[in-house]
Scaffold this motif. Structure first.
Motif, PDB file in Angstrom:
ATOM      1  N   ILE D   3       0.840  -1.199   0.000  1.00 44.92           N
ATOM      2  CA  ILE D   3       0.000   0.000   0.000  1.00 44.92           C
ATOM      3  C   ILE D   3       0.875   1.248   0.000  1.00 44.92           C
ATOM      4  CG2 ILE D   3      -1.920   1.178   1.135  1.00 44.92           C
ATOM      5  CD1 ILE D   3      -2.864  -1.351   2.157  1.00 44.92           C
ATOM      6  N   THR D  28     -13.172  -5.444  -1.761  1.00 48.78           N
ATOM      7  CA  THR D  28     -13.127  -4.226  -2.578  1.00 48.78           C
ATOM      8  C   THR D  28     -12.212  -3.171  -1.958  1.00 48.78           C
ATOM      9  OG1 THR D  28     -14.912  -3.139  -1.394  1.00 48.78           O
ATOM     10  CG2 THR D  28     -15.556  -4.602  -3.201  1.00 48.78           C
ATOM     11  N   VAL D  29     -11.984  -2.120  -2.712  1.00 47.16           N
ATOM     12  CA  VAL D  29     -11.221  -0.979  -2.207  1.00 47.16           C
ATOM     13  C   VAL D  29     -11.898  -0.414  -0.962  1.00 47.16           C
ATOM     14  CG1 VAL D  29     -10.660   1.431  -2.724  1.00 47.16           C
ATOM     15  CG2 VAL D  29     -10.126  -0.361  -4.399  1.00 47.16           C
ATOM     16  N   VAL D  55      -8.118   6.550  -5.379  1.00 49.31           N
ATOM     17  CA  VAL D  55      -7.474   5.238  -5.281  1.00 49.31           C
ATOM     18  C   VAL D  55      -6.930   4.793  -6.630  1.00 49.31           C
ATOM     19  CG1 VAL D  55      -7.761   2.880  -4.430  1.00 49.31           C
ATOM     20  CG2 VAL D  55      -9.401   4.658  -3.753  1.00 49.31           C
ATOM     21  N   LEU D  57      -5.310   1.199  -8.385  1.00 53.46           N
ATOM     22  CA  LEU D  57      -4.969  -0.225  -8.272  1.00 53.46           C
ATOM     23  C   LEU D  57      -3.947  -0.513  -9.358  1.00 53.46           C
ATOM     24  CD1 LEU D  57      -8.049  -2.607  -7.841  1.00 53.46           C
ATOM     25  CD2 LEU D  57      -6.265  -2.022  -6.194  1.00 53.46           C
ATOM     26  N   PRO D  64     -14.167   3.262  -5.437  1.00 56.42           N
ATOM     27  CA  PRO D  64     -14.114   2.468  -4.196  1.00 56.42           C
ATOM     28  C   PRO D  64     -14.740   1.081  -4.312  1.00 56.42           C
ATOM     29  CG  PRO D  64     -14.824   4.714  -3.735  1.00 56.42           C
ATOM     30  CD  PRO D  64     -14.786   4.580  -5.221  1.00 56.42           C
ATOM     31  N   LEU D  68     -10.382  -5.797  -5.423  1.00 56.81           N
ATOM     32  CA  LEU D  68      -8.921  -5.805  -5.300  1.00 56.81           C
ATOM     33  C   LEU D  68      -8.307  -6.898  -6.174  1.00 56.81           C
ATOM     34  CD1 LEU D  68      -8.604  -5.232  -1.456  1.00 56.81           C
ATOM     35  CD2 LEU D  68      -8.167  -3.583  -3.274  1.00 56.81           C
ATOM     36  N   VAL D  74      -1.784  -1.024  -4.098  1.00 58.30           N
ATOM     37  CA  VAL D  74      -2.908  -0.093  -3.963  1.00 58.30           C
ATOM     38  C   VAL D  74      -2.344   1.231  -3.483  1.00 58.30           C
ATOM     39  CG1 VAL D  74      -5.168   0.320  -2.939  1.00 58.30           C
ATOM     40  CG2 VAL D  74      -4.353  -2.020  -3.230  1.00 58.30           C
ATOM     41  N   PHE D  76      -3.317   5.299  -2.207  1.00 57.25           N
ATOM     42  CA  PHE D  76      -4.346   6.249  -1.753  1.00 57.25           C
ATOM     43  C   PHE D  76      -3.755   7.645  -1.763  1.00 57.25           C
ATOM     44  CE2 PHE D  76      -5.434   2.203   0.289  1.00 57.25           C
ATOM     45  CZ  PHE D  76      -6.764   2.074  -0.093  1.00 57.25           C
TER      46      PHE D  76
END
Lengths: 83, 153, 153, 83
Positions: D3, D28-29, D55, D57, D64, D68, D74, D76
């Motif tokens: 992340i 999911t996100v 976000v 990926l 959102p 995933l 990922v 942010f």
């Protein structure tokens, strides 16, 4: 009155610039065009496609119904293609 | 307070970089600079040169009127217009517009507007000189140019 | 046949003139070149520098996606996008977009589109460093930028 | 899962990058954001204004509700302010 021609209008008239005596009956740009067309074949050919002719009075764009007034210079030319 | 545009009509080439620097150098209020360069193009490979005829005096006056119109319509920090005349071979520069502003939308729109108006109102005429044949031909005005200019009214 | 855009993400300054020449040099099919330069601005006189953070890898990838989108939408002969990162003092360059085409409308629209999309989609973030106070502040995204980008959908 | 955080999200979390084990229930996100918020105060503060978080990926923008799946990275971050 001092008259200037540019691009193919100039080529058809055969001169860049000329000074002509304008009859008192000539009040507007359209009147002047009619007068010029009557002068000789070259002028007649230059103004044959009247819709394609643009006009400037003292270096400002005007429409054919513009009054000549005390303008000292009239210029005739085709639509602009600069840029 | 509107800026005074810089307008030049000249036979010589221009330096787009120098003109851009003139509008940005030493200042901190310019966030966006849009520069438009129009070049002589010859995709067919038949052109020797474009010959640009202009109406001396009126060309400068008309470009100045269009440029002042742009500075009145958009909040510009600077505006430069340079148009060349004479014989210009393919690949060479014809016209330069540089618009500077705090914000990008104003700079883009002013430069775009200026080119549209310049095309239809500035007294310049292009004649093509063809290489092999030696023939010449006046470039005809395009309907599209009038439509482009009408976007701003 | 669409062109391959040139995309660079770098700390160093760029040379707008060299980038313009890369798109026009030695060719006769470019009629219009639009160059947009975004600069660091400080009208209040309080800014020491903007610090530009980016997401390495994704920044290049996203700029390339936006640029490819532009080359698919407009008939361009060349397209260059350069975005800087790191500390940039007022008056210095941040971003450059150069679009070349046969026709001016395509070059204007592609550069304009690219800046709108870049603002809302390319992973860069600006932090203001203030001179006197030593304070810092993240620049907030503007609603206007989303609206600008929505013009193209 | 790897992340990454950028700009003020990074400053609030306190790290640029971290590798975390994601429970099987996180699909999911949005699920991942809920999980991250539960980790500690820093994460909770970073994701407090959830609407302001963007976000990516594997370096592609997603919403959102994105799954995933087998994404390896990922990221942010706040809304972009480049240009």
């Amino acid at each position: 009155m001092n008259i200037r021609y540019f691009a193919w209008v100039r080529e058809r008239v055969g001169v860049e610039e000329e000074t002509i005596d304008v009859p008192a009956s000539v009040a507007t740009v359209a009147d002047l065009i009619s007068h010029l067309k009557s002068l000789d074949d070259n002028h007649a050919a230059a103004f044959e496609e009247e819709d394609a002719i643009r006009v400037a009075l003292d270096q400002m764009h005007v429409e054919p119904d513009a009054i000549l007034g005390d303008a000292s210079e009239v210029a005739f030319f085709p639509p602009m293609t600069g840029g | 307070m509107t800026v005074t545009p810089l307008v030049r009509v000249q036979a010589e080439d221009f330096d787009a970089k120098a003109e851009a620097e003139r509008l940005t150098g030493g200042r901190k209020d310019v966030g966006a600079l849009v520069s438009f360069t129009g070049l002589c193009r010859d995709e067919a490979g038949t052109l020797e040169a474009l010959e640009l005829e202009h109406y001396p005096g009126m060309a400068e006056a008309e470009l100045t009127r269009i440029a002042q119109d742009a500075t009145a319509r958009w909040p510009l920090t600077g505006l430069t217009v340079i148009h060349r005349y004479g014989k210009i071979p393919p690949g060479d520069n014809i016209v330069l517009v540089v618009a500077a502003s705090s914000h990008r939308r104003a700079a883009f729109e002013a430069a775009d507007f200026l080119m549209d108006y310049l095309k239809t109102k500035a007294p310049f005429w292009k004649k093509e000189h063809f290489a092999e044949t030696g023939k010449t031909s006046w470039v005809e005005a395009k309907d599209g140019d009038d439509k482009d200019a009408a976007r701003w009214t």
